[in-house]
Motif scaffolding. Structure first.
Motif, short mmCIF file in Angstrom:
data_model
loop_
_atom_site.label_atom_id
_atom_site.label_comp_id
_atom_site.label_asym_id
_atom_site.label_seq_id
_atom_site.Cartn_x
_atom_site.Cartn_y
_atom_site.Cartn_z
N TYR A 177 4.74 -0.53 -3.68
CA TYR A 177 4.86 0.92 -3.57
C TYR A 177 6.21 1.32 -3.01
O TYR A 177 6.64 0.81 -1.97
CB TYR A 177 3.74 1.48 -2.69
CG TYR A 177 2.38 1.43 -3.37
CD1 TYR A 177 1.90 2.53 -4.09
CD2 TYR A 177 1.60 0.29 -3.29
CE1 TYR A 177 0.67 2.48 -4.72
CE2 TYR A 177 0.35 0.23 -3.92
CZ TYR A 177 -0.10 1.32 -4.64
OH TYR A 177 -1.31 1.27 -5.26
N SER A 202 1.58 6.58 2.53
CA SER A 202 0.65 7.51 3.18
C SER A 202 -0.51 6.81 3.86
O SER A 202 -1.15 7.37 4.73
CB SER A 202 0.11 8.50 2.13
OG SER A 202 -0.54 7.80 1.07
N GLU A 203 -0.76 5.56 3.48
CA GLU A 203 -1.86 4.80 4.08
C GLU A 203 -1.39 3.90 5.23
O GLU A 203 -2.18 3.10 5.74
CB GLU A 203 -2.54 3.95 3.01
CG GLU A 203 -3.19 4.76 1.90
CD GLU A 203 -3.88 3.89 0.87
OE1 GLU A 203 -4.03 2.67 1.14
OE2 GLU A 203 -4.26 4.41 -0.20
N ASP A 239 5.62 -2.77 5.44
CA ASP A 239 6.48 -2.84 4.26
C ASP A 239 7.62 -3.82 4.53
O ASP A 239 7.81 -4.28 5.64
CB ASP A 239 7.03 -1.45 3.87
CG ASP A 239 7.78 -0.77 5.01
OD1 ASP A 239 8.31 -1.48 5.88
OD2 ASP A 239 7.82 0.47 5.04
N GLN A 286 0.85 -1.19 0.00
CA GLN A 286 0.00 0.00 0.00
C GLN A 286 0.89 1.23 0.00
O GLN A 286 2.05 1.18 0.42
CB GLN A 286 -0.90 0.02 1.24
CG GLN A 286 -1.88 -1.14 1.33
CD GLN A 286 -2.65 -1.11 2.65
OE1 GLN A 286 -2.20 -0.54 3.63
NE2 GLN A 286 -3.83 -1.72 2.63
N PRO A 287 0.38 2.37 -0.47
CA PRO A 287 1.17 3.60 -0.41
C PRO A 287 1.58 3.91 1.03
O PRO A 287 0.85 3.62 1.98
CB PRO A 287 0.22 4.66 -0.96
CG PRO A 287 -0.77 3.89 -1.79
CD PRO A 287 -0.93 2.57 -1.10
N VAL A 299 5.02 6.50 -2.17
CA VAL A 299 3.67 6.57 -2.71
C VAL A 299 3.64 6.23 -4.20
O VAL A 299 2.58 6.27 -4.83
CB VAL A 299 3.07 7.98 -2.49
CG1 VAL A 299 2.90 8.25 -1.00
CG2 VAL A 299 3.93 9.06 -3.15
N SER A 300 4.82 5.87 -4.76
CA SER A 300 4.90 5.58 -6.19
C SER A 300 4.61 4.11 -6.45
O SER A 300 5.32 3.24 -5.93
CB SER A 300 6.29 5.94 -6.73
OG SER A 300 6.58 7.30 -6.52
N PRO A 301 3.60 3.79 -7.27
CA PRO A 301 3.30 2.39 -7.59
C PRO A 301 4.28 1.85 -8.63
O PRO A 301 4.62 2.54 -9.60
CB PRO A 301 1.88 2.45 -8.14
CG PRO A 301 1.76 3.83 -8.71
CD PRO A 301 2.62 4.72 -7.87
#
Length: 401
Positions: A185, A114-115, A119, A111-112, A188-190
């Protein structure tokens, strides 16, 4: 047959030397068990496969100080020049060099950032579509980057859309083994996973996850750049000797530093481990020798103290083998209690190293092998003085009668 009870009683009557030797054997067993285990762990670390053809790769840093230079165009020209050097397989710009001890890492999430969400730690290399060939790494599945997917920029305002992962990183992110085609991610970059590679190490061999590595098709245009070159293995040394002149001829307003082969960088990063390994080997040898000398000395002392007693036994018909057996059994009794005590101490010491220094848990097989080796070494240390005792003449016993 072995006269264990009378020998044991004899040791109780003269126990100072026996206790000192017992403690020495216990200390040796405890320390050598753990030292041997740590040494094997370091050997495994030093011999680990990086995943790269290390003998074919070298790297260096170029610092350009021409402020009017079109840095993007110049580095493209430099890459082309290097690739055309006879003996060079490929060359390119990287943000970091594998197994060099310096690089970049991030957390790749599902997930980004920001959410929130969890990770997975990953070292990452930024390079163009030549990265896999330069590093000598092959794909298990998927495809390589296309040239149109590579971003060349001085900033990260525009970021790539694809990424390549090692199989270890892919499995940690997607335990079911379906990483290919999934999205992860970077902040925030997919990024779409388009390829999975065989094992390769990141910049740090001592990383908590050294095999979690990703490659992103991005080349940062800056005055300071790492250049990685792959050559024919037999021509690497010759190319390295001329690389600085070639780079200066290509553009005079630059400085070349840090020219070194990948295998040499790996060795430099592991220099403290090599030193530790050597020290552990010396420690093991010294401790075993001191223990053997202690056993030898105690046996010689006991023989000198019991010369007339041995002579009397010989006069009464005791065979030479009985004399040798007496001292072997006496030493075996001391050694048995010493290695039992040392084995317990070794396990406790291993537990302390595990808790306080994050060392791997001590494998009990090392304690077992150490106790066997110490026991054999102790018996061998007794053989020569015991054989000398067996040759004492019976007449020694009658000289004072």
């Amino acid at each position: 047959m072995f006269e264990i009870k009378p020998i044991f009683n004899s040791l109780l009557r003269s126990k100072a030397g026996a206790i000192m030797l017992l403690i020495q054997i216990a200390i040796t067993t405890a320390i050598v068990s753990n030292a041997a285990f740590i040494a094997k762990d370091r050997i495994d670390f030093l011999s680990q496969d990086s995943g790269y053809p290390e003998e074919e790769i070298f790297s260096f840093v170029t610092m350009t100080f021409d402020k009017e230079l079109d840095i993007v165009q110049k580095f493209e020209e430099t890459e082309t020049m290097l690739r055309n050097v006879p003996g060079v397989k490929n060359a390119g710009l990287f943000n970091a060099v594998p197994v060099s001890g310096s690089g970049s890492a991030t957390g790749l999430g599902l997930q980004p950032a920001s959410e929130g969400g969890q990770d997975v730690r990953s070292a990452y290399f930024m390079a163009d579509e030549n990265a896999l060939d330069i590093l000598g790494v092959s794909l298990i599945e998927g495809r390589n980057f296309r040239a149109d997917e590579v971003i060349v920029s001085a900033s990260r305002d525009v970021f790539p859309k694809v990424i390549i992962l090692t199989k270890e990183l892919g499995l940690e992110l997607f335990p079911e083994g379906n990483a290919l085609g999934q999205t992860v991610y970077f902040g925030v970059s997919p990024l779409e996973i388009i390829g999975i590679t065989h094992t390769m190490k990141g910049p740090w061999l001592k990383d908590s996850r050294p095999e979690n590595v990703s490659i992103i098709p991005f080349v940062g245009a800056s005055m300071f750049q790492n250049i990685v070159v792959r050559t024919e293995p037999e021509q690497r040394a010759a190319i390295m000797r001329q690389i600085e002149d070639l780079m200066i001829q290509d553009h005079s307003k630059r400085v070349i530093i840090g020219l070194q082969g990948m295998d040499e960088r790996k060795k430099d990063q592991s220099s403290s481990d090599i030193l530790m390994l050597r020290m552990l080997i010396v420690l093991i040898i010294v401790l075993v020798m001191i223990t053997a000398l202690g056993i030898f000395g105690l046996t010689v002392f006991n023989i000198n103290k019991r010369t007339k007693q041995i002579g009397t036994r010989r006069a009464l018909g005791a065979r030479k083998s009985a004399i040798v057996r007496y001292f072997l059994v006496e030493n075996a009794i001391i050694c048995f209690f010493g290695i039992v005590l040392g084995g317990i101490a070794a396990i406790l010491m291993g537990q302390l190293l595990l808790e306080n220094y994050s060392m791997p848990a001590l494998d009990p097989i090392y304690v077992l092998v150490t106790t066997i080796c110490v026991f054999i070494a102790s018996l061998l240390s007794v053989v020569m003085p015991a054989s000398k005792a067996a040759n004492i003449s019976p007449s020694i016993a009658t000289r004072s009668i």
